[in-house]
Enzyme design. Structure first.
Site, PDB file in Angstrom:
ATOM      1  N   SER A  32       0.991 -17.060 -10.040  1.00 12.52           N
ATOM      2  CA  SER A  32      -0.007 -17.222  -8.968  1.00 12.52           C
ATOM      3  C   SER A  32      -0.778 -15.922  -8.754  1.00 12.52           C
ATOM      4  CB  SER A  32       0.664 -17.694  -7.675  1.00 12.52           C
ATOM      5  OG  SER A  32       1.396 -16.648  -7.072  1.00 12.52           O
ATOM      6  N   TYR A  60       5.672 -16.950  -8.883  1.00 12.82           N
ATOM      7  CA  TYR A  60       4.950 -15.959  -8.058  1.00 12.82           C
ATOM      8  C   TYR A  60       4.030 -15.132  -8.951  1.00 12.82           C
ATOM      9  CZ  TYR A  60       4.469 -11.942  -4.840  1.00 12.82           C
ATOM     10  OH  TYR A  60       3.990 -10.927  -4.036  1.00 12.82           O
TER      11      TYR A  60
HETATM   12  N1  LIG Z   1       5.950  -7.087   0.311  1.00 10.76           N
HETATM   13  C1  LIG Z   1       5.733  -6.832  -0.979  1.00 10.76           C
HETATM   14  O1  LIG Z   1       6.574  -6.204  -1.672  1.00 10.76           O
HETATM   15  C2  LIG Z   1       4.463  -7.268  -1.620  1.00 10.76           C
HETATM   16  C3  LIG Z   1       3.652  -8.222  -1.055  1.00 10.76           C
HETATM   17  N2  LIG Z   1       2.510  -8.606  -1.711  1.00 10.76           N
HETATM   18  C4  LIG Z   1       1.631  -9.627  -1.142  1.00 10.76           C
HETATM   19  O2  LIG Z   1       1.152  -9.200   0.116  1.00 10.76           O
HETATM   20  C5  LIG Z   1       0.836 -10.343   0.910  1.00 10.76           C
HETATM   21  C6  LIG Z   1       1.463 -10.166   2.267  1.00 10.76           C
HETATM   22  O3  LIG Z   1       2.864 -10.156   2.058  1.00 10.76           O
HETATM   23  P1  LIG Z   1       3.888  -9.484   3.089  1.00 10.76           P
HETATM   24  O4  LIG Z   1       3.176  -8.913   4.250  1.00 10.76           O
HETATM   25  O5  LIG Z   1       4.772  -8.634   2.294  1.00 10.76           O
HETATM   26  O6  LIG Z   1       4.689 -10.778   3.481  1.00 10.76           O
HETATM   27  P2  LIG Z   1       5.327 -11.245   4.842  1.00 10.76           P
HETATM   28  O7  LIG Z   1       6.224 -12.388   4.485  1.00 10.76           O
HETATM   29  O8  LIG Z   1       5.895 -10.089   5.565  1.00 10.76           O
HETATM   30  O9  LIG Z   1       4.068 -11.755   5.667  1.00 10.76           O
HETATM   31  C7  LIG Z   1       3.348 -12.883   5.261  1.00 10.76           C
HETATM   32  C8  LIG Z   1       2.628 -13.447   6.462  1.00 10.76           C
HETATM   33  O10 LIG Z   1       1.873 -14.571   6.032  1.00 10.76           O
HETATM   34  C9  LIG Z   1       2.041 -15.608   6.985  1.00 10.76           C
HETATM   35  N3  LIG Z   1       1.821 -16.883   6.321  1.00 10.76           N
HETATM   36  C10 LIG Z   1       2.604 -17.471   5.404  1.00 10.76           C
HETATM   37  N4  LIG Z   1       2.104 -18.649   5.045  1.00 10.76           N
HETATM   38  C11 LIG Z   1       0.956 -18.804   5.733  1.00 10.76           C
HETATM   39  C12 LIG Z   1      -0.029 -19.820   5.787  1.00 10.76           C
HETATM   40  N5  LIG Z   1       0.075 -20.917   5.037  1.00 10.76           N
HETATM   41  N6  LIG Z   1      -1.079 -19.644   6.594  1.00 10.76           N
HETATM   42  C13 LIG Z   1      -1.202 -18.538   7.350  1.00 10.76           C
HETATM   43  N7  LIG Z   1      -0.303 -17.527   7.323  1.00 10.76           N
HETATM   44  C14 LIG Z   1       0.758 -17.669   6.533  1.00 10.76           C
HETATM   45  C15 LIG Z   1       3.451 -15.424   7.492  1.00 10.76           C
HETATM   46  O11 LIG Z   1       3.621 -16.034   8.750  1.00 10.76           O
HETATM   47  C16 LIG Z   1       3.565 -13.912   7.565  1.00 10.76           C
HETATM   48  O12 LIG Z   1       3.100 -13.406   8.791  1.00 10.76           O
HETATM   49  C17 LIG Z   1       1.351 -11.564   0.135  1.00 10.76           C
HETATM   50  O13 LIG Z   1       0.267 -12.154  -0.545  1.00 10.76           O
HETATM   51  C18 LIG Z   1       2.326 -10.954  -0.863  1.00 10.76           C
HETATM   52  O14 LIG Z   1       2.446 -11.741  -2.012  1.00 10.76           O
HETATM   53  C19 LIG Z   1       2.118  -8.032  -2.886  1.00 10.76           C
HETATM   54  C20 LIG Z   1       2.887  -7.082  -3.471  1.00 10.76           C
HETATM   55  C21 LIG Z   1       4.113  -6.616  -2.897  1.00 10.76           C
HETATM   56  C1  LIG Z   2      11.259 -10.329  -3.808  1.00  8.01           C
HETATM   57  C2  LIG Z   2       9.999 -10.398  -4.478  1.00  8.01           C
HETATM   58  C3  LIG Z   2       8.895  -9.842  -3.700  1.00  8.01           C
HETATM   59  C4  LIG Z   2       7.786  -9.542  -4.625  1.00  8.01           C
HETATM   60  C5  LIG Z   2       6.799  -8.741  -3.980  1.00  8.01           C
HETATM   61  C6  LIG Z   2       5.931  -8.165  -5.006  1.00  8.01           C
HETATM   62  O1  LIG Z   2       4.862  -8.700  -5.253  1.00  8.01           O
HETATM   63  C7  LIG Z   2       6.399  -6.980  -5.652  1.00  8.01           C
HETATM   64  C8  LIG Z   2       6.117  -6.751  -6.921  1.00  8.01           C
HETATM   65  C9  LIG Z   2       6.578  -5.528  -7.512  1.00  8.01           C
HETATM   66  C10 LIG Z   2       6.758  -5.378  -8.783  1.00  8.01           C
HETATM   67  C11 LIG Z   2       6.559  -6.480  -9.737  1.00  8.01           C
HETATM   68  C12 LIG Z   2       7.426  -6.551 -10.891  1.00  8.01           C
HETATM   69  C13 LIG Z   2       7.548  -5.673 -11.860  1.00  8.01           C
HETATM   70  C14 LIG Z   2       7.158  -4.287 -11.667  1.00  8.01           C
HETATM   71  C15 LIG Z   2       7.140  -3.537 -12.925  1.00  8.01           C
HETATM   72  C16 LIG Z   2       6.844  -2.240 -12.920  1.00  8.01           C
HETATM   73  C17 LIG Z   2       6.634  -1.475 -11.689  1.00  8.01           C
HETATM   74  C18 LIG Z   2       6.152  -0.065 -11.991  1.00  8.01           C
HETATM   75  C19 LIG Z   2       6.045   0.689 -10.729  1.00  8.01           C
HETATM   76  C20 LIG Z   2       5.638   2.124 -10.969  1.00  8.01           C
HETATM   77  O2  LIG Z   2       5.883   2.943 -10.105  1.00  8.01           O
HETATM   78  O3  LIG Z   2       5.046   2.434 -12.003  1.00  8.01           O
END
Ligand SMILES: NC(=O)C1=CN([C@@H]2O[C@H](COP(=O)(O)OP(=O)(O)OC[C@H]3O[C@@H](n4cnc5c(N)ncnc54)[C@H](O)[C@@H]3O)[C@@H](O)[C@H]2O)C=CC1
Ligand SMILES: CCCCCC(=O)/C=C/C=C\C/C=C\C/C=C\CCCC(=O)O
Length: 143
Positions: A33, A30
Site C-alpha cells: 500500500s 502494508y
Molecule cells: N509510526 C511509524 O513508525 C510510521 C508511520 N507511518 C505512517 O504515518 C501515518 C500516521 O501513522 P501514526 O501516526 O504512526 O499512526 P497512529 O496509529 O498513531 O495514528 C493514526 C491515526 O489515524 C486515525 N485513523 C485511522 N483510520 C482512520 C480513518 N479511516 N479515518 C480517519 N482517521 C483514521 C487514527 O484514529 C489515529 O489517530 C500512517 O499513514 C502510517 O502508515 C509511516 C512510517 C512510519
Molecule cells: C509495526 C509496523 C509499523 C510500520 C511503520 C512503518 O512504516 C515503519 C517502517 C520502517 C521501516 C520499514 C522496513 C524496513 C526498513 C529497512 C531499512 C531501514 C533503514 C533505516 C536507516 O536508518 O537507514
C-alpha cells in the site's frame, strides 16, 4: 484547490513509509500500500505540472516513528500469522532506531516551504535524517 478549477493552489503531502521504498518482510500488505502511495504521488504530481494545477503533491517516507502505531505489533488480531515475527520487528526498531514525531513535522514544513519540490519523495531515517529518494527518471518540478 486546483488553480485551473477556480482554487488557490496549495500543497498536498501523502504519508508513505520507508516500507514504500524497501521490502518489508513482516508487513507485505502494508508495504504494497505504501509503494502505491508513492506511485500515485509521483504520477499525480506529473499531471499537476502538465495541467498547471498550482498544487504540489509530495510524499514523506519515515522509518519507525514513536507513535501508538508501533504498539500494533503486540496484538495478534492486527498481525495475523505474522505475529510470530513481532520480536524481529522489535529487533529492527532497536537496530534502526525510532524517530521522534517532531522530525516528521519538520520534514513536512520543509516540503510546504519548498516551491521546487513537486513530486518529491522525502525519506526520514535516524541514520541520515531528512533526505530525498533519487529516481532514474526524476520529475521534481517547480509549481
Ligand atoms: N509510526 C511509524 O513508525 C510510521 C508511520 N507511518 C505512517 O504515518 C501515518 C500516521 O501513522 P501514526 O501516526 O504512526 O499512526 P497512529 O496509529 O498513531 O495514528 C493514526 C491515526 O489515524 C486515525 N485513523 C485511522 N483510520 C482512520 C480513518 N479511516 N479515518 C480517519 N482517521 C483514521 C487514527 O484514529 C489515529 O489517530 C500512517 O499513514 C502510517 O502508515 C509511516 C512510517 C512510519
Ligand atoms: C509495526 C509496523 C509499523 C510500520 C511503520 C512503518 O512504516 C515503519 C517502517 C520502517 C521501516 C520499514 C522496513 C524496513 C526498513 C529497512 C531499512 C531501514 C533503514 C533505516 C536507516 O536508518 O537507514
Amino acid at each position: 484547490m486546483r488553480k485551473n478549477n477556480g482554487g488557490h493552489g496549495g500543497v498536498i503531502i501523502n504519508i508513505s513509509s520507508l516500507a514504500g521504498l524497501t521490502p518489508a518482510a513482516y508487513q507485505p500488505v502494508y508495504s504494497a500500500s505504501k509503494h502505491g502511495v508513492i506511485g500515485f504521488t509521483r504520477s499525480i504530481a506529473a499531471l499537476a505540472s502538465i495541467g498547471n494545477y498550482g498544487v504540489r503533491i509530495n510524499s514523506v517516507c519515515p522509518a519507525f516513528v514513536d507513535t501508538p502505531l508501533l504498539e500494533s505489533i503486540e496484538k495478534e488480531e492486527n498481525m495475523g500469522e505474522l505475529f510470530k515475527y513481532k520480536d524481529r520487528i522489535k529487533d529492527m526498531m532497536k537496530c534502526y532506531g525510532v524517530l521522534d514525531p517532531s522530525l516528521i513535522a519538520k520534514g513536512m514544513i520543509d516540503l510546504i516551504e519548498d516551491d521546487a519540490s513537486n513530486g518529491a519523495v522525502m525519506k526520514i531515517t535516524t541514520s541520515r535524517g531528512i533526505h530525498f529518494e533519487e529516481f532514474g527518471v526524476q520529475q521534481k518540478t517547480k509549481i
